[in-house]
Design a protein around this motif. Structure first.
Motif, PDB file in Angstrom:
ATOM      1  N   ASP A  79      37.662 -93.673  27.559  1.00  0.00           N
ATOM      2  CA  ASP A  79      37.414 -94.833  28.433  1.00  0.00           C
ATOM      3  C   ASP A  79      37.184 -96.115  27.636  1.00  0.00           C
ATOM      4  OD1 ASP A  79      34.948 -94.439  27.335  1.00  0.00           O
ATOM      5  OD2 ASP A  79      33.894 -93.999  29.213  1.00  0.00           O
ATOM      6  N   GLY A  80      37.282 -96.017  26.307  1.00  0.00           N
ATOM      7  CA  GLY A  80      37.134 -97.205  25.466  1.00  0.00           C
ATOM      8  C   GLY A  80      35.681 -97.594  25.210  1.00  0.00           C
ATOM      9  N   SER A  81      34.742 -96.727  25.591  1.00  0.00           N
ATOM     10  CA  SER A  81      33.328 -97.082  25.380  1.00  0.00           C
ATOM     11  C   SER A  81      32.859 -96.728  23.964  1.00  0.00           C
ATOM     12  CB  SER A  81      32.430 -96.413  26.419  1.00  0.00           C
ATOM     13  OG  SER A  81      32.529 -95.010  26.272  1.00  0.00           O
ATOM     14  N   GLN A  82      33.666 -95.959  23.211  1.00  0.00           N
ATOM     15  CA  GLN A  82      33.279 -95.654  21.832  1.00  0.00           C
ATOM     16  C   GLN A  82      33.265 -96.947  21.021  1.00  0.00           C
ATOM     17  OE1 GLN A  82      36.211 -94.964  23.239  1.00  0.00           O
ATOM     18  NE2 GLN A  82      37.866 -94.568  21.796  1.00  0.00           N
ATOM     19  N   THR A  83      32.401 -96.994  20.010  1.00  0.00           N
ATOM     20  CA  THR A  83      32.233 -98.250  19.269  1.00  0.00           C
ATOM     21  C   THR A  83      32.641 -98.108  17.802  1.00  0.00           C
ATOM     22  OG1 THR A  83      29.964 -97.765  18.587  1.00  0.00           O
ATOM     23  CG2 THR A  83      30.256 -98.886  20.727  1.00  0.00           C
ATOM     24  N   ARG A  84      33.019 -99.239  17.233  1.00  0.00           N
ATOM     25  CA  ARG A  84      33.298 -99.351  15.797  1.00  0.00           C
ATOM     26  C   ARG A  84      32.881-100.771  15.374  1.00  0.00           C
ATOM     27  NH1 ARG A  84      34.240 -94.754  16.812  1.00  0.00           N
ATOM     28  NH2 ARG A  84      35.983 -93.453  16.116  1.00  0.00           N
ATOM     29  N   SER A  85      32.695-100.943  14.073  1.00  0.00           N
ATOM     30  CA  SER A  85      32.485-102.297  13.538  1.00  0.00           C
ATOM     31  C   SER A  85      33.576-102.524  12.495  1.00  0.00           C
ATOM     32  CB  SER A  85      31.096-102.411  12.942  1.00  0.00           C
ATOM     33  OG  SER A  85      30.831-101.305  12.125  1.00  0.00           O
ATOM     34  N   PHE A  86      34.153-103.710  12.498  1.00  0.00           N
ATOM     35  CA  PHE A  86      35.386-103.927  11.727  1.00  0.00           C
ATOM     36  C   PHE A  86      35.168-104.965  10.631  1.00  0.00           C
ATOM     37  CE2 PHE A  86      36.582-102.442  15.904  1.00  0.00           C
ATOM     38  CZ  PHE A  86      37.473-101.424  15.594  1.00  0.00           C
TER      39      PHE A  86
ATOM     40  N   LEU B 198      44.612 -93.140  27.361  1.00  0.00           N
ATOM     41  CA  LEU B 198      45.086 -91.834  26.881  1.00  0.00           C
ATOM     42  C   LEU B 198      43.886 -90.950  26.541  1.00  0.00           C
ATOM     43  CD1 LEU B 198      47.994 -93.063  24.542  1.00  0.00           C
ATOM     44  CD2 LEU B 198      48.189 -92.044  26.828  1.00  0.00           C
ATOM     45  N   PRO B 199      44.100 -89.625  26.448  1.00  0.00           N
ATOM     46  CA  PRO B 199      42.945 -88.745  26.161  1.00  0.00           C
ATOM     47  C   PRO B 199      42.293 -89.070  24.820  1.00  0.00           C
ATOM     48  CG  PRO B 199      44.897 -87.472  26.764  1.00  0.00           C
ATOM     49  CD  PRO B 199      45.352 -88.884  26.616  1.00  0.00           C
ATOM     50  N   MET B 200      40.998 -88.848  24.775  1.00  0.00           N
ATOM     51  CA  MET B 200      40.217 -89.068  23.549  1.00  0.00           C
ATOM     52  C   MET B 200      40.565 -87.995  22.516  1.00  0.00           C
ATOM     53  SD  MET B 200      37.648 -91.093  22.804  1.00  0.00           S
ATOM     54  CE  MET B 200      36.077 -91.229  21.985  1.00  0.00           C
ATOM     55  N   PRO B 201      40.848 -88.373  21.262  1.00  0.00           N
ATOM     56  CA  PRO B 201      41.126 -87.347  20.243  1.00  0.00           C
ATOM     57  C   PRO B 201      39.901 -86.461  19.985  1.00  0.00           C
ATOM     58  CG  PRO B 201      41.739 -89.555  19.472  1.00  0.00           C
ATOM     59  CD  PRO B 201      40.966 -89.734  20.738  1.00  0.00           C
ATOM     60  N   VAL B 202      40.159 -85.218  19.573  1.00  0.00           N
ATOM     61  CA  VAL B 202      39.066 -84.265  19.291  1.00  0.00           C
ATOM     62  C   VAL B 202      38.191 -84.824  18.165  1.00  0.00           C
ATOM     63  CG1 VAL B 202      38.554 -81.920  18.475  1.00  0.00           C
ATOM     64  CG2 VAL B 202      40.531 -82.337  19.973  1.00  0.00           C
ATOM     65  N   ASP B 203      36.866 -84.702  18.343  1.00  0.00           N
ATOM     66  CA  ASP B 203      35.866 -85.099  17.320  1.00  0.00           C
ATOM     67  C   ASP B 203      35.856 -86.597  17.018  1.00  0.00           C
ATOM     68  OD1 ASP B 203      34.885 -82.547  17.049  1.00  0.00           O
ATOM     69  OD2 ASP B 203      36.059 -82.071  15.251  1.00  0.00           O
ATOM     70  N   ASP B 204      36.448 -87.408  17.868  1.00  0.00           N
ATOM     71  CA  ASP B 204      36.446 -88.858  17.649  1.00  0.00           C
ATOM     72  C   ASP B 204      34.987 -89.348  17.749  1.00  0.00           C
ATOM     73  OD1 ASP B 204      38.863 -91.186  18.168  1.00  0.00           O
ATOM     74  OD2 ASP B 204      36.778 -91.807  18.383  1.00  0.00           O
ATOM     75  N   PRO B 205      34.445 -89.993  16.692  1.00  0.00           N
ATOM     76  CA  PRO B 205      33.043 -90.429  16.764  1.00  0.00           C
ATOM     77  C   PRO B 205      32.792 -91.383  17.925  1.00  0.00           C
ATOM     78  CG  PRO B 205      33.852 -90.531  14.508  1.00  0.00           C
ATOM     79  CD  PRO B 205      35.042 -90.252  15.378  1.00  0.00           C
ATOM     80  N   ARG B 206      31.665 -91.172  18.632  1.00  0.00           N
ATOM     81  CA  ARG B 206      31.325 -91.997  19.800  1.00  0.00           C
ATOM     82  C   ARG B 206      30.830 -93.373  19.393  1.00  0.00           C
ATOM     83  NH1 ARG B 206      33.555 -91.075  24.033  1.00  0.00           N
ATOM     84  NH2 ARG B 206      32.127 -92.653  24.821  1.00  0.00           N
ATOM     85  N   GLN B 207      30.195 -93.459  18.235  1.00  0.00           N
ATOM     86  CA  GLN B 207      29.643 -94.746  17.806  1.00  0.00           C
ATOM     87  C   GLN B 207      29.709 -94.828  16.284  1.00  0.00           C
ATOM     88  OE1 GLN B 207      25.445 -94.973  18.691  1.00  0.00           O
ATOM     89  NE2 GLN B 207      25.035 -92.941  17.881  1.00  0.00           N
ATOM     90  N   ARG B 208      29.779 -96.066  15.790  1.00  0.00           N
ATOM     91  CA  ARG B 208      29.748 -96.225  14.337  1.00  0.00           C
ATOM     92  C   ARG B 208      29.344 -97.658  14.001  1.00  0.00           C
ATOM     93  NH1 ARG B 208      35.068 -94.799  11.720  1.00  0.00           N
ATOM     94  NH2 ARG B 208      34.475 -92.615  11.858  1.00  0.00           N
ATOM     95  N   ARG B 209      28.295 -97.779  13.229  1.00  0.00           N
ATOM     96  CA  ARG B 209      27.850 -99.101  12.744  1.00  0.00           C
ATOM     97  C   ARG B 209      27.019 -98.892  11.483  1.00  0.00           C
ATOM     98  NH1 ARG B 209      23.295-102.862  14.067  1.00  0.00           N
ATOM     99  NH2 ARG B 209      22.566-101.487  15.729  1.00  0.00           N
TER     100      ARG B 209
END
Ligand code: UDX
Length: 396
Positions: free
Chosen positions: A256-263, A347-358
């Protein structure tokens, strides 16, 4: 800390050569910048023999590697690039081929190599999830055998060694932000394990060589980075979104695009890598876990959801298109988000895709005086311009 915005700043446009030593502009350039220009190369600094280092960059034809090579070349060092060209591209470093300070060797680090160097930046390994999962055994061999070979080389030559590790050693973190002291949450049997566990064992090897053989190791944990030269088809979110938006295609959001990353923009990252490699060893450090050999997070602390990244990308691409005199992108998204002008394909979320990252970057600030300078918007524009140029030239 100064950052070089683009190698293009140093390239001389055709017909505007300043190579004539009698031409005053050329002489002024030489004196002002203390650089020597060997046509047709960008001008590089002249270093004294004691300051000039022989530097090995493994994976030097890749996205991060090639920007590092540019900077080390401009600084006036002798640079040797090893790359097996599995994901690296010759075109990323072709502007240096033939320069007396530069060597490019096709070599896979899973095999040993005998060279004499003063510093090793060990970057070799596919970094995008689809690429590193394409041949999982090869990825873990690259991380284990490749790192073992390069550490052996550093031990033999007494070279300083920097390992390009990753935020993926934290897996799908259950704390935020991630400090270097967090031991992570990695699934060792999942599809990402070849990379996550590969980098974890690479770190373990590095510390084995530090404690057992006194190799001067540095470990950078690199968080999500982006910028020009990222392979447009490597499947990472930045390259996918920008290319899709530039082509007027729907952008692919996983889950759903709610997973986070910092770039972190690549020029900021290169500042951090070079600062870490060249920082002095603080023998007095009371804490073993807080000295220059301990892992250092390098990344941006600005966290974005992947869904909000869509809006940033759409706005930057819109602006570039308008500047370029082209039409705005397609109609507002069907989801009714007024800000976004691109359509989204969930599209479906990939397996083990981290939910958050900072990252917590306190250590980088305190040990290196480092923090990113580029805003997401400024960096996105640079990267979008790079792809746009490639699209226009027919290369994309
Ligand atoms: O088209 C896409 C691509 C990716 N994504 C999502 O965007 C997020 C970021 O994905 P990326 O592939 O860019 O990067 P990841 O964070 O998964 O891995 C990265 O992390 C840090 C680096 O050290 C690694 O080299 C790289 O693997 C993920 O949640 C992913 O599922 C999309 O929503 N759409």
């Amino acid at each position: 800390m100064s950052s070089i915005s683009s190698i293009d700043n140093f390239l001389v446009a055709p017909g505007t050569s300043t190579s004539d030593p009698l031409e005053p502009q050329a002489a002024r350039l030489y004196v002002q910048h203390e650089r020597v220009k060997t046509e047709p190369f960008p001008p590089v600094r002249v270093l004294s023999p004691q300051d000039r280092k022989r530097i090995l960059v493994t994976g030097g034809a890749g996205f991060v590697g090639s920007h590092l090579v540019d900077r080390l070349m401009l600084m006036g060092h002798d640079v040797l690039v090893l790359d097996n060209f599995f994901t690296g591209q010759k075109s990323n470093v072709s502007h240096w081929i033939g320069h007396p300070n530069f060597e490019l060797v096709r070599h896979d680090v899973v095999n040993p190599i005998l060279v004499e160097v003063d510093q090793v930046y060990h970057l070799a390994c596919p970094a995008s999830p689809p690429f590193y999962q394409a041949n999982q055994i090869k990825t873990i061999k690259t991380n284990f055998m490749g790192t073992s070979n390069m550490l052996g080389l550093a031990k033999r030559t007494k070279a300083r060694f920097l390992l390009a590790s990753t935020s993926e050693v934290y897996g799908d973190p259950d704390v935020s932000p991630q400090k270097e002291t967090y031991n992570g949450n990695v699934n060792q049997t999942g599809p990402r394990a070849c990379y996550d566990e590969g980098k974890r064992v690479a770190e373990t090897l590095a510390y084995g060589y530090l404690y057992q053989d006194k190799v001067d190791v540095r470990v950078a944990r690199i968080f999500n980075s982006y910028g020009p030269r990222m392979n447009p088809f490597d499947g990472r979110v930045m390259s996918n979104f920008l290319l899709q938006a530039l082509r007027g295609e729907p952008v692919t959001v996983y889950g759903d695009g709610s997973q986070t990353r910092s770039f972190c923009f690549v020029h900021d990252l290169i500042d951090g890598l070079i600062a870490l490699m060249n920082a002095d060893d603080n023998e007095d450090s009371a804490e073993r876990d807080y000295n220059i050999h301990s892992p250092v997070n390098l990344g941006s602390e600005h966290e974005f959801s992947i869904r909000s990244l869509v809006d940033e990308v759409a706005s930057v691409v819109d602006e570039l298109r308008q500047q370029d005199g082209q039409e705005r992108l397609g109609a507002a998204s069907p989801e009714g988000n007024a800000k976004s002008t691109v359509k989204i394909n969930y599209l479906p979320m990939p397996v083990d895709d981290p939910r958050q990252r900072r990252p917590d970057t306190t250590r980088a600030k305190e040990l290196l005086g480092w923090q990113p300078q580029w805003s997401l918007r400024a960096g996105l524009k640079e990267m979008a311009r790079f792809y746009l140029q490639q699209i226009k030239s027919g290369a994309l």
